[in-house]
Design a protein around this motif. Structure first.
Motif, PDB file in Angstrom:
ATOM      1  N   ARG A  58      -1.542   1.215   3.576  1.00 47.75           N
ATOM      2  CA  ARG A  58      -0.082   1.174   3.825  1.00 47.75           C
ATOM      3  C   ARG A  58       0.461  -0.226   3.556  1.00 47.75           C
ATOM      4  NH1 ARG A  58       2.477   5.189   7.089  1.00 47.75           N
ATOM      5  NH2 ARG A  58       0.976   6.848   7.234  1.00 47.75           N
ATOM      6  N   ARG A  59      -0.251  -1.225   4.107  1.00 46.06           N
ATOM      7  CA  ARG A  59       0.189  -2.618   3.924  1.00 46.06           C
ATOM      8  C   ARG A  59       0.249  -2.954   2.445  1.00 46.06           C
ATOM      9  NH1 ARG A  59      -1.213  -2.452   9.003  1.00 46.06           N
ATOM     10  NH2 ARG A  59       0.342  -0.833   8.889  1.00 46.06           N
ATOM     11  N   ALA A  60      -0.814  -2.550   1.723  1.00 45.80           N
ATOM     12  CA  ALA A  60      -0.901  -2.905   0.297  1.00 45.80           C
ATOM     13  C   ALA A  60       0.240  -2.248  -0.488  1.00 45.80           C
ATOM     14  CB  ALA A  60      -2.255  -2.478  -0.252  1.00 45.80           C
ATOM     15  N   LEU A  61       0.530  -0.977  -0.196  1.00 45.29           N
ATOM     16  CA  LEU A  61       1.611  -0.307  -0.933  1.00 45.29           C
ATOM     17  C   LEU A  61       2.979  -0.835  -0.507  1.00 45.29           C
ATOM     18  CD1 LEU A  61       0.431   3.379  -1.342  1.00 45.29           C
ATOM     19  CD2 LEU A  61       0.253   1.487  -2.929  1.00 45.29           C
ATOM     20  N   ALA A  62       3.087  -1.233   0.763  1.00 44.34           N
ATOM     21  CA  ALA A  62       4.354  -1.829   1.224  1.00 44.34           C
ATOM     22  C   ALA A  62       4.628  -3.120   0.441  1.00 44.34           C
ATOM     23  CB  ALA A  62       4.286  -2.121   2.720  1.00 44.34           C
ATOM     24  N   ARG A  63       3.548  -3.861   0.156  1.00 45.32           N
ATOM     25  CA  ARG A  63       3.695  -5.111  -0.599  1.00 45.32           C
ATOM     26  C   ARG A  63       4.195  -4.823  -2.026  1.00 45.32           C
ATOM     27  NH1 ARG A  63      -1.848  -7.432   0.055  1.00 45.32           N
ATOM     28  NH2 ARG A  63      -1.666  -6.870   2.243  1.00 45.32           N
ATOM     29  N   VAL A  64       3.662  -3.757  -2.624  1.00 43.68           N
ATOM     30  CA  VAL A  64       4.097  -3.388  -3.978  1.00 43.68           C
ATOM     31  C   VAL A  64       5.568  -2.946  -3.938  1.00 43.68           C
ATOM     32  CG1 VAL A  64       3.699  -1.813  -5.915  1.00 43.68           C
ATOM     33  CG2 VAL A  64       1.755  -2.590  -4.533  1.00 43.68           C
ATOM     34  N   SER A  65       5.897  -2.129  -2.939  1.00 43.09           N
ATOM     35  CA  SER A  65       7.256  -1.593  -2.804  1.00 43.09           C
ATOM     36  C   SER A  65       8.276  -2.715  -2.608  1.00 43.09           C
ATOM     37  CB  SER A  65       7.264  -0.642  -1.596  1.00 43.09           C
ATOM     38  OG  SER A  65       8.427   0.112  -1.584  1.00 43.09           O
ATOM     39  N   ARG A  66       7.884  -3.714  -1.817  1.00 40.23           N
ATOM     40  CA  ARG A  66       8.765  -4.859  -1.546  1.00 40.23           C
ATOM     41  C   ARG A  66       9.273  -5.486  -2.842  1.00 40.23           C
ATOM     42  NH1 ARG A  66       5.250  -8.791  -0.771  1.00 40.23           N
ATOM     43  NH2 ARG A  66       5.949  -9.687  -2.755  1.00 40.23           N
ATOM     44  N   GLN A  67       8.430  -5.474  -3.869  1.00 38.58           N
ATOM     45  CA  GLN A  67       8.833  -6.121  -5.121  1.00 38.58           C
ATOM     46  C   GLN A  67       9.914  -5.311  -5.846  1.00 38.58           C
ATOM     47  OE1 GLN A  67       5.718  -7.961  -7.389  1.00 38.58           O
ATOM     48  NE2 GLN A  67       4.298  -7.696  -5.689  1.00 38.58           N
ATOM     49  N   GLY A  68      10.020  -4.030  -5.518  1.00 41.80           N
ATOM     50  CA  GLY A  68      11.099  -3.196  -6.068  1.00 41.80           C
ATOM     51  C   GLY A  68      12.388  -3.424  -5.292  1.00 41.80           C
ATOM     52  N   SER A  69      12.305  -3.322  -3.979  1.00 39.87           N
ATOM     53  CA  SER A  69      13.441  -3.637  -3.105  1.00 39.87           C
ATOM     54  C   SER A  69      12.864  -4.121  -1.773  1.00 39.87           C
ATOM     55  CB  SER A  69      14.312  -2.402  -2.889  1.00 39.87           C
ATOM     56  OG  SER A  69      15.352  -2.737  -1.980  1.00 39.87           O
ATOM     57  N   GLY A  70      13.288  -5.317  -1.375  1.00 45.30           N
ATOM     58  CA  GLY A  70      12.665  -5.983  -0.229  1.00 45.30           C
ATOM     59  C   GLY A  70      12.544  -5.116   1.013  1.00 45.30           C
ATOM     60  N   SER A  71      13.684  -4.584   1.476  1.00 45.48           N
ATOM     61  CA  SER A  71      13.665  -3.892   2.770  1.00 45.48           C
ATOM     62  C   SER A  71      12.823  -2.615   2.751  1.00 45.48           C
ATOM     63  CB  SER A  71      15.099  -3.566   3.211  1.00 45.48           C
ATOM     64  OG  SER A  71      15.760  -2.851   2.194  1.00 45.48           O
ATOM     65  N   SER A  72      12.438  -2.128   1.565  1.00 46.33           N
ATOM     66  CA  SER A  72      11.626  -0.902   1.507  1.00 46.33           C
ATOM     67  C   SER A  72      10.249  -1.112   2.130  1.00 46.33           C
ATOM     68  CB  SER A  72      11.483  -0.412   0.063  1.00 46.33           C
ATOM     69  OG  SER A  72      10.671  -1.289  -0.687  1.00 46.33           O
ATOM     70  N   CYS A  73       9.783  -2.372   2.180  1.00 43.21           N
ATOM     71  CA  CYS A  73       8.426  -2.589   2.732  1.00 43.21           C
ATOM     72  C   CYS A  73       8.382  -2.268   4.218  1.00 43.21           C
ATOM     73  CB  CYS A  73       7.931  -4.007   2.450  1.00 43.21           C
ATOM     74  SG  CYS A  73       8.745  -5.293   3.402  1.00 43.21           S
ATOM     75  N   ARG A  74       9.552  -2.180   4.873  1.00 43.54           N
ATOM     76  CA  ARG A  74       9.555  -1.862   6.312  1.00 43.54           C
ATOM     77  C   ARG A  74       9.597  -0.355   6.562  1.00 43.54           C
ATOM     78  NH1 ARG A  74      14.260  -6.001   7.056  1.00 43.54           N
ATOM     79  NH2 ARG A  74      15.281  -4.001   6.717  1.00 43.54           N
ATOM     80  N   SER A  75       9.578   0.450   5.476  1.00 45.18           N
ATOM     81  CA  SER A  75       9.659   1.911   5.658  1.00 45.18           C
ATOM     82  C   SER A  75       8.289   2.580   5.601  1.00 45.18           C
ATOM     83  CB  SER A  75      10.582   2.523   4.592  1.00 45.18           C
ATOM     84  OG  SER A  75      11.928   2.298   4.946  1.00 45.18           O
ATOM     85  N   PHE A  76       7.211   1.781   5.630  1.00 45.38           N
ATOM     86  CA  PHE A  76       5.863   2.363   5.533  1.00 45.38           C
ATOM     87  C   PHE A  76       5.228   2.594   6.896  1.00 45.38           C
ATOM     88  CE2 PHE A  76       6.725   1.192   1.315  1.00 45.38           C
ATOM     89  CZ  PHE A  76       5.933   1.999   0.525  1.00 45.38           C
ATOM     90  N   ASP A  77       5.842   2.058   7.941  1.00 41.57           N
ATOM     91  CA  ASP A  77       5.308   2.198   9.287  1.00 41.57           C
ATOM     92  C   ASP A  77       6.454   2.479  10.222  1.00 41.57           C
ATOM     93  OD1 ASP A  77       2.475   1.816  10.047  1.00 41.57           O
ATOM     94  OD2 ASP A  77       2.649   0.131   8.637  1.00 41.57           O
TER      95      ASP A  77
END
Ligand code: DP6
Length: 346
Positions: free
Chosen positions: A156-175
């Motif tokens: 989850r953390r790893a994919l959140a990091r990838v997602s963050r690069q698309g749009s920052g706040s999206s990394c907080r939607s994995f948990d």
């Protein structure tokens, strides 16, 4: 076919200002509550070749009221670039989790359970959903991916990091429900003292934003109030973490209130001042202000828009629904609750 859903999230400590805009590294930490029903559904159909395409069509997932986003060419380009990013990062990351990678092309459909410009951060839920769907699409075995996704917080953390690069706040939607994001990583917050929460959005205006949040991220740095902002947010973040852990609703509501006003004050005082506030926003804030003194106060915040987010204890949801409907009789009010983050739909 692979289907996933990812909720939006609402920040109480805001991500506003980027240290690195290429990778969406924030200037300061932020804390949010993950939502549940206000989400994006992404559906991926494998296709021949290696091409990746986003098409403006409704996913087949049933039972949800879905709206396909109206992406312009620029938006579609951003989506496709992001999916290519997921491809190259999945190749790198998967071996750490014993996951096999397979080259594949696919067609992606996405849709939201909320209308456009409705005060819900669609880029947060969209990028989280697209990242998870594409990663699942590049996995050699979907069953194994699903098992690892559900058991390995590190994935989850790893994919959140990838997602963050698309749009920052999206990394907080994995948990969820409470998430802390600093620099590259978003992690769940220990909030054992917090009761279950419900969420309302009072829609004041739903026109497209005049200033995008990307523009806002760079404009805020020109405000005289930017001086000391990072230090102030760091202090506020420490206090917020302690208040969440203790279930101190009064503390959480007060900190969130100051933070929302501070972010909007940055907008109001930057070199090219702008405001998202409408007369209805100001009336609403006047109405909520004295409630900060209540023993179980509403947590009131605003994103980069005019609509007012209200988070309350779920056990008082009905009373709050009536109270809000009574006062904001002319406004549409969306309703949701805390959620757990992105997941595959099986
Ligand atoms: C005001 O995540 O939309 O909602 O990284 O450029 O895609 P990009 O920005 P975005 O910014 C969200 C800003 C905010 C506050 C927050 O959610 O923390």
């Amino acid at each position: 076919m692979i289907s996933v859903r990812a909720p939006s999230n609402i920040a109480l400590i805001k991500y506003m200002g980027k240290r690195d805009s290429g990778k969406n590294i924030p200037e300061n930490p932020s804390i949010s509550m993950t939502l549940d029903a206000l989400c994006t559904v992404a559906e991926l159909t494998p296709s021949s070749g290696k091409g990746i395409q986003w098409v403006p069509e409704l996913p087949q997932v049933s039972g949800l009221p879905l709206v396909v986003p109206a992406l312009k060419d620029e938006g579609i380009g951003k989506v496709v670039r992001h999916l290519e990013r997921v491809r190259s990062m999945a190749k790198e990351i998967f071996p750490q989790f014993g996951l096999g990678f397979q080259e594949s092309g696919f067609v992606l459909k996405t849709a939201n359970t909320f209308p456009p410009s409705s005060g819900i951060a669609s880029s947060a839920s969209s990028f989280a959903a697209m990242t998870l769907a594409a990663a699942a699409g590049f996995a050699r075995d979907l069953e194994v991916f699903d098992r690892v996704w559900n058991s390995e917080a590190r994935l989850r953390r790893a994919l959140a990091r990838v997602s963050r690069q698309g749009s920052g706040s999206s990394c907080r939607s994995f948990d969820g429900p409470w998430v802390f994001w600093e620099l590259e990583d978003a992690v769940p917050v220990q909030a054992s003292g917090m009761p279950e929460m419900a969420h309302f959005v009072i829609l004041v205006k739903t026109d497209p934003k005049r200033v995008s949040s990307s523009e806002a991220h760079s404009l805020v740095r020109t405000s005289p109030l930017w001086d000391g902002r990072v230090e102030r947010v760091e202090t506020r973040t420490r206090l917020m973490m302690a208040a969440l852990e203790a279930g101190d609703l009064v503390g959480v509501a007060r900190i969130a209130w100051s933070e929302a006003w501070e972010m909007h004050s940055l907008f109001h005082t930057c070199a090219e001042p702008f405001s998202y506030w409408e007369p209805g926003t100001i009336d609403g804030l006047h109405w909520f202000a004295p409630m900060i003194r209540e023993s179980s106060p509403p947590i009131v915040t605003l994103d980069a828009g005019p609509n007012i987010h209200v988070i309350v204890e779920k056990k008082f949801r009905e009373e709050w629904r009536d109270r809000l409907k009574g006062h904001f009789a002319g406004n549409v009010i969306l309703e949701d609750q805390q959620g757990k983050g992105a997941s595959l739909i099986r």
